[in-house]
Write a protein that holds these residues in place. Sequence first.
Motif, short mmCIF file in Angstrom:
data_model
loop_
_atom_site.label_atom_id
_atom_site.label_comp_id
_atom_site.label_asym_id
_atom_site.label_seq_id
_atom_site.Cartn_x
_atom_site.Cartn_y
_atom_site.Cartn_z
N ILE A 21 56.14 103.24 21.97
CA ILE A 21 55.61 102.54 20.80
C ILE A 21 56.28 101.18 20.73
CG2 ILE A 21 55.47 102.57 18.28
CD1 ILE A 21 55.42 105.70 18.62
N LEU A 22 55.48 100.12 20.70
CA LEU A 22 55.99 98.75 20.76
C LEU A 22 55.61 98.02 19.47
CD1 LEU A 22 54.37 99.33 23.82
CD2 LEU A 22 56.12 97.62 24.35
N LEU A 23 56.61 97.40 18.83
CA LEU A 23 56.40 96.70 17.57
C LEU A 23 56.70 95.21 17.76
CD1 LEU A 23 58.08 99.28 15.15
CD2 LEU A 23 55.65 99.04 15.73
N HIS A 24 55.70 94.38 17.53
CA HIS A 24 55.83 92.95 17.80
C HIS A 24 56.62 92.23 16.71
CE1 HIS A 24 52.92 91.69 14.72
NE2 HIS A 24 52.14 92.68 15.11
N GLY A 25 57.00 90.99 16.99
CA GLY A 25 57.75 90.19 16.05
C GLY A 25 56.87 89.40 15.11
N GLY A 27 54.75 86.64 13.67
CA GLY A 27 53.92 85.67 14.36
C GLY A 27 53.36 86.17 15.67
N GLY A 28 53.76 87.36 16.09
CA GLY A 28 53.30 87.91 17.35
C GLY A 28 52.09 88.81 17.17
N SER A 29 51.81 89.59 18.19
CA SER A 29 50.64 90.46 18.17
C SER A 29 50.90 91.67 19.04
CB SER A 29 49.41 89.72 18.70
OG SER A 29 49.56 89.45 20.09
N ALA A 30 50.01 92.65 18.90
CA ALA A 30 50.10 93.83 19.76
C ALA A 30 50.00 93.43 21.23
CB ALA A 30 49.00 94.82 19.40
N ALA A 31 49.11 92.49 21.54
CA ALA A 31 48.95 92.05 22.93
C ALA A 31 50.23 91.42 23.45
CB ALA A 31 47.78 91.07 23.04
N ASP A 32 50.91 90.65 22.61
CA ASP A 32 52.16 90.01 23.03
C ASP A 32 53.20 91.05 23.44
OD1 ASP A 32 51.14 87.50 22.43
OD2 ASP A 32 52.05 87.43 20.44
N ILE A 33 53.43 92.01 22.57
CA ILE A 33 54.49 92.98 22.84
C ILE A 33 54.10 93.92 23.97
CG2 ILE A 33 53.79 94.69 21.11
CD1 ILE A 33 57.42 93.53 21.75
N LEU A 34 52.81 94.20 24.11
CA LEU A 34 52.38 95.04 25.23
C LEU A 34 52.64 94.38 26.57
CD1 LEU A 34 49.03 96.51 23.85
CD2 LEU A 34 51.00 97.84 24.64
N SER A 35 52.69 93.05 26.59
CA SER A 35 52.94 92.35 27.85
C SER A 35 54.33 92.65 28.41
CB SER A 35 52.75 90.84 27.67
OG SER A 35 53.78 90.28 26.87
N ALA A 43 54.73 103.09 33.85
CA ALA A 43 53.35 103.20 34.35
C ALA A 43 52.70 104.52 33.96
CB ALA A 43 53.33 103.04 35.87
N ASP A 44 53.51 105.56 33.73
CA ASP A 44 52.95 106.87 33.39
C ASP A 44 53.03 107.16 31.90
OD1 ASP A 44 55.71 106.99 33.49
OD2 ASP A 44 55.76 109.04 34.26
N TYR A 45 53.33 106.14 31.09
CA TYR A 45 53.44 106.31 29.64
C TYR A 45 52.13 105.87 28.97
CZ TYR A 45 58.64 106.40 29.88
OH TYR A 45 59.94 106.69 30.15
N ALA A 46 51.80 106.50 27.85
CA ALA A 46 50.84 105.91 26.92
C ALA A 46 51.57 104.82 26.14
CB ALA A 46 50.30 106.96 25.96
N LEU A 47 50.92 103.69 25.94
CA LEU A 47 51.52 102.56 25.23
C LEU A 47 50.76 102.38 23.91
CD1 LEU A 47 51.71 100.07 28.24
CD2 LEU A 47 53.44 101.73 27.51
N LEU A 48 51.51 102.37 22.80
CA LEU A 48 50.90 102.26 21.48
C LEU A 48 51.53 101.07 20.76
CD1 LEU A 48 51.09 105.44 22.30
CD2 LEU A 48 50.31 105.80 19.98
N ALA A 49 50.69 100.12 20.34
CA ALA A 49 51.19 98.92 19.68
C ALA A 49 50.39 98.65 18.41
CB ALA A 49 51.10 97.72 20.62
N PRO A 50 50.94 98.97 17.24
CA PRO A 50 50.27 98.61 15.99
C PRO A 50 50.18 97.09 15.84
CG PRO A 50 52.02 100.22 15.62
CD PRO A 50 52.19 99.70 17.02
N TYR A 98 59.32 106.94 22.90
CA TYR A 98 60.25 105.83 23.00
C TYR A 98 59.80 104.74 22.02
CZ TYR A 98 61.83 108.07 27.30
OH TYR A 98 62.33 108.96 28.22
N LEU A 99 60.77 104.10 21.37
CA LEU A 99 60.49 103.07 20.37
C LEU A 99 61.11 101.76 20.83
CD1 LEU A 99 61.52 105.19 17.25
CD2 LEU A 99 59.20 104.85 18.09
N LEU A 100 60.34 100.67 20.78
CA LEU A 100 60.84 99.37 21.24
C LEU A 100 60.26 98.27 20.36
CD1 LEU A 100 61.04 98.05 24.89
CD2 LEU A 100 59.84 96.72 23.14
N GLY A 101 61.09 97.31 20.00
CA GLY A 101 60.60 96.18 19.22
C GLY A 101 61.39 94.92 19.52
#
Length: 209
Positions: A21-25, A27-35, A43-50, A98-101
Motif C-alpha cells: 500500500i503506497l501513500l503519496h505526498g 501535491g502528489g498522486s497515486a500514479a506518482d507514488i506507484l512509480s 513484481a509479485d505484489y498487488a499494489l494499492l495506492a489511494p 506492506y505500507l509505504l509512504g
Amino acid sequence: MHDAPITVAGQPLATASKALILLHGRGGSAADILSLARYLPVADYALLAPQVTGHTWYPQSFLAPLAYNEPYLTAALGAAGRAVALAGSHGISPENVYLLGFSQGACLTLEYAARHAMRYGGVVAFTGGLIGDRLYLDSYTGDFAGTPCLLASGDPDAHVPAARVRASTALLTTLGAAVTEQITPGMGHTVTPQELVLANQLIFKQPAD
C-alpha cells in the motif's frame, strides 16, 4: 472526502499473496507514488495506492494540533484502512501487507500503522513522522510483533524535523517494531537511491549485491 477509488496495479488481487500500500505526498498522486514500485522487488505484489481528493491528505503541517487537520486526518486514516481492508478481502493477511509512504504520505503511513499496530510485512516512511503537535500516546495500540520498519529522512528537512523522526522511532519500538532509522545530513526532501536500496534489503529482503 478522500473517497476516490484506490488505484490497483501489479499482480491482480485475486492471485497476489502480498500487497504493498503506497501513500503519496502533498501535491502528489497515486500514479506518482506507484512509480516507486519499479525500484522495489515487488513484481509479485498487488499494489494499492489511494488517491487523495485535492492531492492533500490534510491541510496543515503534520506538526499542528490534531484538531487543526480534522476532519481530513480521520478521512485520510480511513482511506489507508480501506486499502488494508481491500487486501484482506482478497485473502492477503496483515503479515503480508506492506505500507509505504513519502512525505505527507509517510506521516500518514506511520500514524495509521501505529494506531493499528500488528504484524505487518513491513513499514517504510520516506521522510515522515507521527502526526501531531506532540505524540498522543493513548492513540497508539497493539503490538507490531517484530514488524520491520524503516524511517529514512534528511537533516535538516524543511517539513520534517529529525527530532520527530527520532521520537517516532522510539514510539514504534515501544510497540514492538524492529525499526531502522536512517537520517542523512543534507539530503533534501526526496527519496534517494540509497534509501531505496536500504528498503529493498531491510523490508523487502532483497539480497545485497
